[in-house]
Design a protein around this motif. Structure first.
Motif, PDB file in Angstrom:
ATOM      1  N   LEU A  53      38.694  55.715  33.850  1.00  0.00           N
ATOM      2  CA  LEU A  53      38.709  56.574  35.249  1.00  0.00           C
ATOM      3  C   LEU A  53      38.200  57.975  35.028  1.00  0.00           C
ATOM      4  O   LEU A  53      37.342  58.446  35.861  1.00  0.00           O
ATOM      5  CB  LEU A  53      40.170  56.437  35.615  1.00  0.00           C
ATOM      6  CG  LEU A  53      40.810  54.946  35.842  1.00  0.00           C
ATOM      7  CD1 LEU A  53      42.286  55.290  36.482  1.00  0.00           C
ATOM      8  CD2 LEU A  53      40.181  54.178  36.673  1.00  0.00           C
ATOM      9  N   GLU A  57      34.998  42.511  56.503  1.00  0.00           N
ATOM     10  CA  GLU A  57      36.395  42.686  56.666  1.00  0.00           C
ATOM     11  C   GLU A  57      36.827  42.101  58.147  1.00  0.00           C
ATOM     12  O   GLU A  57      37.555  42.726  58.876  1.00  0.00           O
ATOM     13  CB  GLU A  57      36.472  44.066  56.553  1.00  0.00           C
ATOM     14  CG  GLU A  57      36.400  44.795  55.188  1.00  0.00           C
ATOM     15  CD  GLU A  57      36.769  45.922  55.229  1.00  0.00           C
ATOM     16  OE1 GLU A  57      36.891  46.736  56.227  1.00  0.00           O
ATOM     17  OE2 GLU A  57      36.630  46.838  53.818  1.00  0.00           O
ATOM     18  N   ASP A  92      36.331  58.183  42.529  1.00  0.00           N
ATOM     19  CA  ASP A  92      37.746  57.981  43.276  1.00  0.00           C
ATOM     20  C   ASP A  92      38.777  57.291  42.199  1.00  0.00           C
ATOM     21  O   ASP A  92      38.720  56.003  42.299  1.00  0.00           O
ATOM     22  CB  ASP A  92      37.644  56.931  44.439  1.00  0.00           C
ATOM     23  CG  ASP A  92      38.866  56.963  45.257  1.00  0.00           C
ATOM     24  OD1 ASP A  92      39.884  57.172  44.684  1.00  0.00           O
ATOM     25  OD2 ASP A  92      38.833  56.227  46.343  1.00  0.00           O
ATOM     26  N   LYS A  93      39.366  58.069  41.587  1.00  0.00           N
ATOM     27  CA  LYS A  93      40.192  57.473  40.233  1.00  0.00           C
ATOM     28  C   LYS A  93      41.475  57.012  40.949  1.00  0.00           C
ATOM     29  O   LYS A  93      41.638  55.823  40.326  1.00  0.00           O
ATOM     30  CB  LYS A  93      40.530  58.568  39.519  1.00  0.00           C
ATOM     31  CG  LYS A  93      39.417  59.036  38.403  1.00  0.00           C
ATOM     32  CD  LYS A  93      39.896  60.252  37.461  1.00  0.00           C
ATOM     33  CE  LYS A  93      40.411  61.513  38.009  1.00  0.00           C
ATOM     34  NZ  LYS A  93      40.523  62.576  37.317  1.00  0.00           N
ATOM     35  N   THR A  94      41.836  57.422  42.061  1.00  0.00           N
ATOM     36  CA  THR A  94      43.065  56.717  42.379  1.00  0.00           C
ATOM     37  C   THR A  94      43.014  55.321  42.954  1.00  0.00           C
ATOM     38  O   THR A  94      43.591  54.610  42.606  1.00  0.00           O
ATOM     39  CB  THR A  94      43.570  57.393  43.646  1.00  0.00           C
ATOM     40  OG1 THR A  94      43.920  58.960  43.322  1.00  0.00           O
ATOM     41  CG2 THR A  94      44.874  56.858  44.437  1.00  0.00           C
ATOM     42  N   ASN A  95      41.987  54.949  43.676  1.00  0.00           N
ATOM     43  CA  ASN A  95      41.759  53.424  44.157  1.00  0.00           C
ATOM     44  C   ASN A  95      41.324  52.995  43.120  1.00  0.00           C
ATOM     45  O   ASN A  95      41.624  51.589  42.882  1.00  0.00           O
ATOM     46  CB  ASN A  95      40.475  53.659  45.205  1.00  0.00           C
ATOM     47  CG  ASN A  95      41.249  54.009  46.567  1.00  0.00           C
ATOM     48  OD1 ASN A  95      42.141  53.863  46.864  1.00  0.00           O
ATOM     49  ND2 ASN A  95      40.416  54.488  47.482  1.00  0.00           N
ATOM     50  N   ALA A  96      40.534  53.375  42.065  1.00  0.00           N
ATOM     51  CA  ALA A  96      40.233  52.536  40.867  1.00  0.00           C
ATOM     52  C   ALA A  96      41.362  52.126  40.075  1.00  0.00           C
ATOM     53  O   ALA A  96      41.670  51.176  39.727  1.00  0.00           O
ATOM     54  CB  ALA A  96      39.066  53.220  39.974  1.00  0.00           C
ATOM     55  N   ARG A  97      42.320  53.122  39.888  1.00  0.00           N
ATOM     56  CA  ARG A  97      43.435  52.841  39.241  1.00  0.00           C
ATOM     57  C   ARG A  97      44.308  51.630  39.860  1.00  0.00           C
ATOM     58  O   ARG A  97      44.997  50.802  39.275  1.00  0.00           O
ATOM     59  CB  ARG A  97      44.297  54.241  39.093  1.00  0.00           C
ATOM     60  CG  ARG A  97      45.675  54.049  38.137  1.00  0.00           C
ATOM     61  CD  ARG A  97      46.567  55.011  38.341  1.00  0.00           C
ATOM     62  NE  ARG A  97      45.796  56.217  37.077  1.00  0.00           N
ATOM     63  CZ  ARG A  97      45.197  57.316  38.015  1.00  0.00           C
ATOM     64  NH1 ARG A  97      45.278  57.642  39.338  1.00  0.00           N
ATOM     65  NH2 ARG A  97      44.604  58.151  37.244  1.00  0.00           N
ATOM     66  N   ILE A  98      44.422  51.856  41.165  1.00  0.00           N
ATOM     67  CA  ILE A  98      45.115  50.670  41.991  1.00  0.00           C
ATOM     68  C   ILE A  98      44.471  49.644  41.629  1.00  0.00           C
ATOM     69  O   ILE A  98      45.255  48.583  41.529  1.00  0.00           O
ATOM     70  CB  ILE A  98      45.186  51.278  43.518  1.00  0.00           C
ATOM     71  CG1 ILE A  98      46.228  52.250  43.642  1.00  0.00           C
ATOM     72  CG2 ILE A  98      45.796  50.164  44.321  1.00  0.00           C
ATOM     73  CD1 ILE A  98      46.176  53.005  45.088  1.00  0.00           C
ATOM     74  N   LEU A  99      43.165  49.491  41.761  1.00  0.00           N
ATOM     75  CA  LEU A  99      42.480  48.330  41.771  1.00  0.00           C
ATOM     76  C   LEU A  99      42.914  47.399  40.220  1.00  0.00           C
ATOM     77  O   LEU A  99      43.257  46.238  40.228  1.00  0.00           O
ATOM     78  CB  LEU A  99      41.176  48.218  41.759  1.00  0.00           C
ATOM     79  CG  LEU A  99      40.375  47.150  41.689  1.00  0.00           C
ATOM     80  CD1 LEU A  99      40.601  46.106  42.702  1.00  0.00           C
ATOM     81  CD2 LEU A  99      38.594  47.556  41.813  1.00  0.00           C
ATOM     82  N   GLN A 132      46.670  46.599  40.100  1.00  0.00           N
ATOM     83  CA  GLN A 132      47.310  45.602  40.717  1.00  0.00           C
ATOM     84  C   GLN A 132      47.118  43.974  40.465  1.00  0.00           C
ATOM     85  O   GLN A 132      47.726  43.143  40.646  1.00  0.00           O
ATOM     86  CB  GLN A 132      46.979  45.722  42.342  1.00  0.00           C
ATOM     87  CG  GLN A 132      45.249  45.540  42.413  1.00  0.00           C
ATOM     88  CD  GLN A 132      44.940  45.529  44.012  1.00  0.00           C
ATOM     89  OE1 GLN A 132      45.790  46.061  44.731  1.00  0.00           O
ATOM     90  NE2 GLN A 132      43.606  45.169  44.228  1.00  0.00           N
TER      91      GLN A 132
END
Length: 433
Positions: free
Chosen positions: A21, A401, A27-34, A37
């Motif tokens: 990351l 979407e 965007d580390k936050t969204n990458a971490r969530i992905l 999860q």
């Protein structure tokens, strides 16, 4: 941040993720969530998955679907398929249903021989080497008994070892070409262990018995198994081909055979033709925890065995009988490897009523034949895009979407309209205005 890292494998999974990351993602936050999860909430199950390979950071999911109504040798099967491509499971199911009322699929395992080779060089006299091999061959087999005893107890083991002279192709190059029966195991580890034992004994004995340098290059099984063959076929009277989309059975049979004939002589068509076959084969091989890369390599080599890449399926129309069949090499296992570890592999094998390796060979061959039948049937009747794009519709809607309400309305709209990417985009835009 520098991209070179030392000791990466020694980091914990979370530390590996954080380094990735920090190094590659804005965007580390969204990458971490992905990434996180997709971790399994069951820690024991996640640990099992983490240990399948090295440097695991998360799980990569593929859909696992099923194709019911496969009548194979008068037994009904529901076949598990792990694949991401739209319309593959639907096509297989449609082919299964088509042949269900026409006698189903008939299969036969022709042979189950696996191959491994010790590759070596020898600079001395060829006749001396041949005589040495004849003398040492029984010892190669007997000294491998600790490795083979369990396999032999079940009826498998080493079938034969040959010395092959390949010096016309490469200077000083020879092989110990060994054949094996591995029963319900795919047998890679068993074969490789035997080969390394052959190489060790062969080298040791050669040092005191041969004049000239003998060097072992490598010992490895082959994924080309032209004597591990399974056949699957369907057949019926030509008039029995009549269905909702086959109004003229005789014309359909003629065009269908022409399509197969083209794939037999035209490599550009044969590659795509066989890729469709592998859609079915790979999906079942993957679902049952087998090595689809090995299967792919062996099958495509087999398709080229006569010097030109050609169709794996064949068709005949004679004496008022339509016949469509496939003969392919398949080295599969139902014990060992992931078959006893991966929970969904266990599920898939139980769904298939715990088949032997020979039974699984037949099921997989049928999946490939069914897939090909459905594809060529579409190509020679309605065209392939109509069905494929309708199955692909949901992927396009997800790309934009679309809400549940939008999906429902657009699915209804495209029941009577041709699906293309541009048509779907236009329909979404009009709906959202």
């Amino acid at each position: 941040m520098p991209k070179t890292i030392y000791g990466f494998s020694k980091l914990s999974k979370s530390e590996k993720v954080e380094w990735l990351l920090d190094t590659y993602f804005e965007d580390k936050t969204n990458a971490r969530i992905l990434v996180t999860q997709y971790w399994n909430s069951n820690e024991k199950l996640q640990k099992l998955h983490d240990e399948f390979i090295e440097n695991t950071i998360t799980n990569y999911y593929l859909p696992l679907g099923v194709a019911p109504n496969f009548l194979i040798n008068n037994m009904l099967y529901t076949i598990p398929m792990a694949i991401e491509e739209s319309s593959v499971v639907a096509a297989a199911s449609k082919a299964a249903k088509f042949w269900l009322d026409r006698g189903g699929f008939k299969t036969e395992v022709i042979s189950t021989e696996k191959i491994g080779q010790v590759h070596f060089t020898f600079s001395g006299d060829q006749n001396e080497l041949k005589n040495f091999f004849t003398t040492i061959k029984p010892k190669l087999i007997s000294k491998s008994a600790p490795i083979t005893k369990n396999m032999q107890r079940r009826g498998g083991g080493i079938l034969d070892i040959e010395l092959r002279d390949k010096t016309t192709n490469l200077n000083n190059y020879y092989q110990l070409h060994a054949t094996f029966e591995t029963l319900d195991a795919m047998g890679a580890n068993f074969i490789n262990s035997c080969l390394e034992q052959f190489a060790k004994i062969f080298k040791e004995e050669a040092e005191s018995s041969l004049n000239g340098d003998l060097d072992i290059v490598m010992s490895i099984l082959s994924n080309y198994v032209p004597n591990c063959i399974v056949r699957a076929e369907v057949s019926c009277k030509i008039e029995e081909l009549q269905s909702k989309d086959i109004e003229n059975p005789a014309l359909f049979a003629k065009k269908y055979k022409q399509a197969i004939d083209i794939a037999e002589i035209e490599p550009y068509r044969a590659v795509t033709h066989n890729k469709g076959i592998m859609n079915g084969i790979d999906a079942v091989v993957l679902a049952t925890g087998n090595d689809f890369r090995a299967v792919e390599a062996g099958i495509h080599a087999y398709a080229s065995r006569n010097g030109q890449y050609s169709s794996l399926t064949h068709c005949s129309v004679a004496d008022n009988i339509f016949k469509f069949w496939i003969e392919i090499p398949l080295a599969l296992g139902t014990v060992g490897g992931l078959t006893s570890l991966h929970p969904l592999v266990k599920f898939a094998l139980e769904l298939l009523e715990k088949p032997t390796a020979r039974e699984l060979m037949q099921i997989v061959a049928v999946a490939g034949l069914a897939q090909n039948f459905a594809a060529v049937k579409s190509l020679t009747t309605t065209g392939i895009q109509e069905g494929h794009m309708k199955m692909h519709l949901m992927n396009i809607l997800n790309q934009f979407e679309a809400t549940s309400a939008e999906k429902n309305e657009l699915v209804e709209h495209f029941k009577t309209n041709v699906v293309t990417h541009s048509a779907v985009v236009e329909a979404i835009e009009n709906l959202r205005k």
